[in-house]
Design a protein around this motif. Structure first.
Motif, PDB file in Angstrom:
ATOM      1  N   GLU A   5       0.835  -1.203   0.000  1.00 19.06           N
ATOM      2  CA  GLU A   5       0.000   0.000   0.000  1.00 19.06           C
ATOM      3  C   GLU A   5       0.873   1.258   0.000  1.00 19.06           C
ATOM      4  O   GLU A   5       0.593   2.212  -0.728  1.00 19.06           O
ATOM      5  N   ASN A   6       1.931   1.265   0.809  1.00 18.86           N
ATOM      6  CA  ASN A   6       2.808   2.433   0.875  1.00 18.86           C
ATOM      7  C   ASN A   6       3.548   2.658  -0.442  1.00 18.86           C
ATOM      8  O   ASN A   6       3.721   3.795  -0.883  1.00 18.86           O
ATOM      9  N   VAL A   7       3.982   1.575  -1.054  1.00 20.37           N
ATOM     10  CA  VAL A   7       4.657   1.683  -2.352  1.00 20.37           C
ATOM     11  C   VAL A   7       3.688   2.222  -3.392  1.00 20.37           C
ATOM     12  O   VAL A   7       4.028   3.119  -4.188  1.00 20.37           O
ATOM     13  N   THR A   8       2.468   1.731  -3.397  1.00 26.32           N
ATOM     14  CA  THR A   8       1.461   2.185  -4.348  1.00 26.32           C
ATOM     15  C   THR A   8       1.089   3.642  -4.115  1.00 26.32           C
ATOM     16  O   THR A   8       0.860   4.386  -5.071  1.00 26.32           O
ATOM     17  N   ARG A   9       1.041   4.059  -2.872  1.00 22.83           N
ATOM     18  CA  ARG A   9       0.763   5.476  -2.588  1.00 22.83           C
ATOM     19  C   ARG A   9       1.844   6.376  -3.161  1.00 22.83           C
ATOM     20  O   ARG A   9       1.552   7.406  -3.755  1.00 22.83           O
ATOM     21  N   GLY A  10       3.090   5.980  -2.998  1.00 23.56           N
ATOM     22  CA  GLY A  10       4.185   6.769  -3.556  1.00 23.56           C
ATOM     23  C   GLY A  10       4.138   6.831  -5.066  1.00 23.56           C
ATOM     24  O   GLY A  10       4.327   7.888  -5.670  1.00 23.56           O
ATOM     25  N   ILE A  11       3.860   5.697  -5.693  1.00 25.35           N
ATOM     26  CA  ILE A  11       3.776   5.651  -7.150  1.00 25.35           C
ATOM     27  C   ILE A  11       2.603   6.492  -7.650  1.00 25.35           C
ATOM     28  O   ILE A  11       2.728   7.237  -8.627  1.00 25.35           O
ATOM     29  N   SER A  12       1.466   6.406  -6.981  1.00 26.43           N
ATOM     30  CA  SER A  12       0.311   7.201  -7.405  1.00 26.43           C
ATOM     31  C   SER A  12       0.569   8.691  -7.222  1.00 26.43           C
ATOM     32  O   SER A  12       0.124   9.506  -8.035  1.00 26.43           O
ATOM     33  N   PHE A  13       1.316   9.055  -6.192  1.00 27.92           N
ATOM     34  CA  PHE A  13       1.679  10.456  -5.973  1.00 27.92           C
ATOM     35  C   PHE A  13       2.548  10.955  -7.126  1.00 27.92           C
ATOM     36  O   PHE A  13       2.333  12.063  -7.639  1.00 27.92           O
ATOM     37  N   VAL A  14       3.503  10.144  -7.542  1.00 29.64           N
ATOM     38  CA  VAL A  14       4.358  10.512  -8.678  1.00 29.64           C
ATOM     39  C   VAL A  14       3.526  10.642  -9.954  1.00 29.64           C
ATOM     40  O   VAL A  14       3.708  11.590 -10.733  1.00 29.64           O
ATOM     41  N   CYS A  44      -8.259  11.059  -2.839  1.00 28.43           N
ATOM     42  CA  CYS A  44      -9.159   9.998  -3.314  1.00 28.43           C
ATOM     43  C   CYS A  44      -8.387   8.732  -3.697  1.00 28.43           C
ATOM     44  O   CYS A  44      -8.821   7.621  -3.376  1.00 28.43           O
ATOM     45  N   VAL A  45      -7.244   8.892  -4.351  1.00 24.34           N
ATOM     46  CA  VAL A  45      -6.436   7.736  -4.726  1.00 24.34           C
ATOM     47  C   VAL A  45      -5.921   7.022  -3.478  1.00 24.34           C
ATOM     48  O   VAL A  45      -5.949   5.787  -3.403  1.00 24.34           O
ATOM     49  N   PHE A  46      -5.467   7.771  -2.486  1.00 26.06           N
ATOM     50  CA  PHE A  46      -4.993   7.161  -1.240  1.00 26.06           C
ATOM     51  C   PHE A  46      -6.121   6.394  -0.553  1.00 26.06           C
ATOM     52  O   PHE A  46      -5.904   5.324   0.005  1.00 26.06           O
ATOM     53  N   PHE A  47      -7.327   6.926  -0.583  1.00 26.20           N
ATOM     54  CA  PHE A  47      -8.470   6.248   0.027  1.00 26.20           C
ATOM     55  C   PHE A  47      -8.767   4.942  -0.703  1.00 26.20           C
ATOM     56  O   PHE A  47      -8.988   3.902  -0.079  1.00 26.20           O
ATOM     57  N   ILE A  48      -8.763   4.981  -2.031  1.00 22.73           N
ATOM     58  CA  ILE A  48      -9.037   3.779  -2.819  1.00 22.73           C
ATOM     59  C   ILE A  48      -7.948   2.736  -2.610  1.00 22.73           C
ATOM     60  O   ILE A  48      -8.235   1.542  -2.447  1.00 22.73           O
ATOM     61  N   VAL A  49      -6.693   3.163  -2.573  1.00 19.24           N
ATOM     62  CA  VAL A  49      -5.578   2.237  -2.386  1.00 19.24           C
ATOM     63  C   VAL A  49      -5.668   1.553  -1.031  1.00 19.24           C
ATOM     64  O   VAL A  49      -5.354   0.365  -0.896  1.00 19.24           O
ATOM     65  N   SER A  50      -6.121   2.264  -0.017  1.00 18.77           N
ATOM     66  CA  SER A  50      -6.210   1.672   1.318  1.00 18.77           C
ATOM     67  C   SER A  50      -7.286   0.589   1.412  1.00 18.77           C
ATOM     68  O   SER A  50      -7.252  -0.239   2.324  1.00 18.77           O
ATOM     69  N   LYS A  51      -8.221   0.563   0.468  1.00 17.98           N
ATOM     70  CA  LYS A  51      -9.298  -0.427   0.491  1.00 17.98           C
ATOM     71  C   LYS A  51      -8.977  -1.697  -0.290  1.00 17.98           C
ATOM     72  O   LYS A  51      -9.708  -2.674  -0.184  1.00 17.98           O
ATOM     73  N   ILE A  52      -7.895  -1.709  -1.060  1.00 18.78           N
ATOM     74  CA  ILE A  52      -7.540  -2.870  -1.864  1.00 18.78           C
ATOM     75  C   ILE A  52      -6.836  -3.888  -0.976  1.00 18.78           C
ATOM     76  O   ILE A  52      -5.797  -3.600  -0.380  1.00 18.78           O
ATOM     77  N   GLU A  53      -7.388  -5.063  -0.893  1.00 13.31           N
ATOM     78  CA  GLU A  53      -6.912  -6.093   0.033  1.00 13.31           C
ATOM     79  C   GLU A  53      -5.516  -6.603  -0.320  1.00 13.31           C
ATOM     80  O   GLU A  53      -4.699  -6.847   0.558  1.00 13.31           O
ATOM     81  N   PHE A  54      -5.227  -6.767  -1.598  1.00 13.72           N
ATOM     82  CA  PHE A  54      -3.927  -7.291  -2.027  1.00 13.72           C
ATOM     83  C   PHE A  54      -2.769  -6.408  -1.559  1.00 13.72           C
ATOM     84  O   PHE A  54      -1.680  -6.894  -1.257  1.00 13.72           O
ATOM     85  N   LEU A  55      -2.997  -5.100  -1.512  1.00 16.37           N
ATOM     86  CA  LEU A  55      -1.929  -4.170  -1.167  1.00 16.37           C
ATOM     87  C   LEU A  55      -1.617  -4.131   0.325  1.00 16.37           C
ATOM     88  O   LEU A  55      -0.701  -3.431   0.743  1.00 16.37           O
ATOM     89  N   GLN A  56      -2.339  -4.886   1.134  1.00 13.18           N
ATOM     90  CA  GLN A  56      -2.083  -4.923   2.567  1.00 13.18           C
ATOM     91  C   GLN A  56      -0.978  -5.916   2.934  1.00 13.18           C
ATOM     92  O   GLN A  56      -0.589  -6.018   4.086  1.00 13.18           O
ATOM     93  N   LYS A  57      -0.458  -6.642   1.957  1.00 12.68           N
ATOM     94  CA  LYS A  57       0.608  -7.618   2.210  1.00 12.68           C
ATOM     95  C   LYS A  57       1.931  -6.903   2.439  1.00 12.68           C
ATOM     96  O   LYS A  57       2.184  -5.830   1.905  1.00 12.68           O
TER      97      LYS A  57
END
Length: 84
Positions: A5-14, A44-57
């Motif tokens: 999730e943290n990696v995806t947040r950084g990528i979405s920010f970029v 909104c992207v951070f909120f959506i990313v936090s709800k994706i179950e796969f990204l919690q690994k």
């Protein structure tokens, strides 16, 4: 250990900071409204990313940083050479 999730947040920010401002400038939106739009999209992207179950690994720091850096470089290169 980090989460994907943290990696995806950084990528979405970029992605948002690279692709959204030039588009908003082309359609003539003011500087302050661009900042507000970027804030809203990132939130909104951070909120959506936090709800994706796969990204919690969990992921190791090394793999997380390497993924983030590689994807960030690819996005900025694609934007500069292909999309502009």
């Amino acid at each position: 250990m980090k989460k994907w999730e943290n990696v995806t947040r950084g990528i979405s920010f970029v992605i948002v900071l690279t692709l959204l401002p030039p588009y908003l400038e082309k359609i003539g939106i003011s500087f302050w409204l661009i900042g507000l739009c970027i804030f809203a999209v990132v939130y909104c992207v951070f909120f959506i990313v936090s709800k994706i179950e796969f990204l919690q690994k969990s992921v190791s720091n090394k793999v997380g940083w390497l993924t983030f850096i590689a994807v960030s470089i690819i996005i900025t290169v694609l934007f500069e050479f292909i999309l502009k």
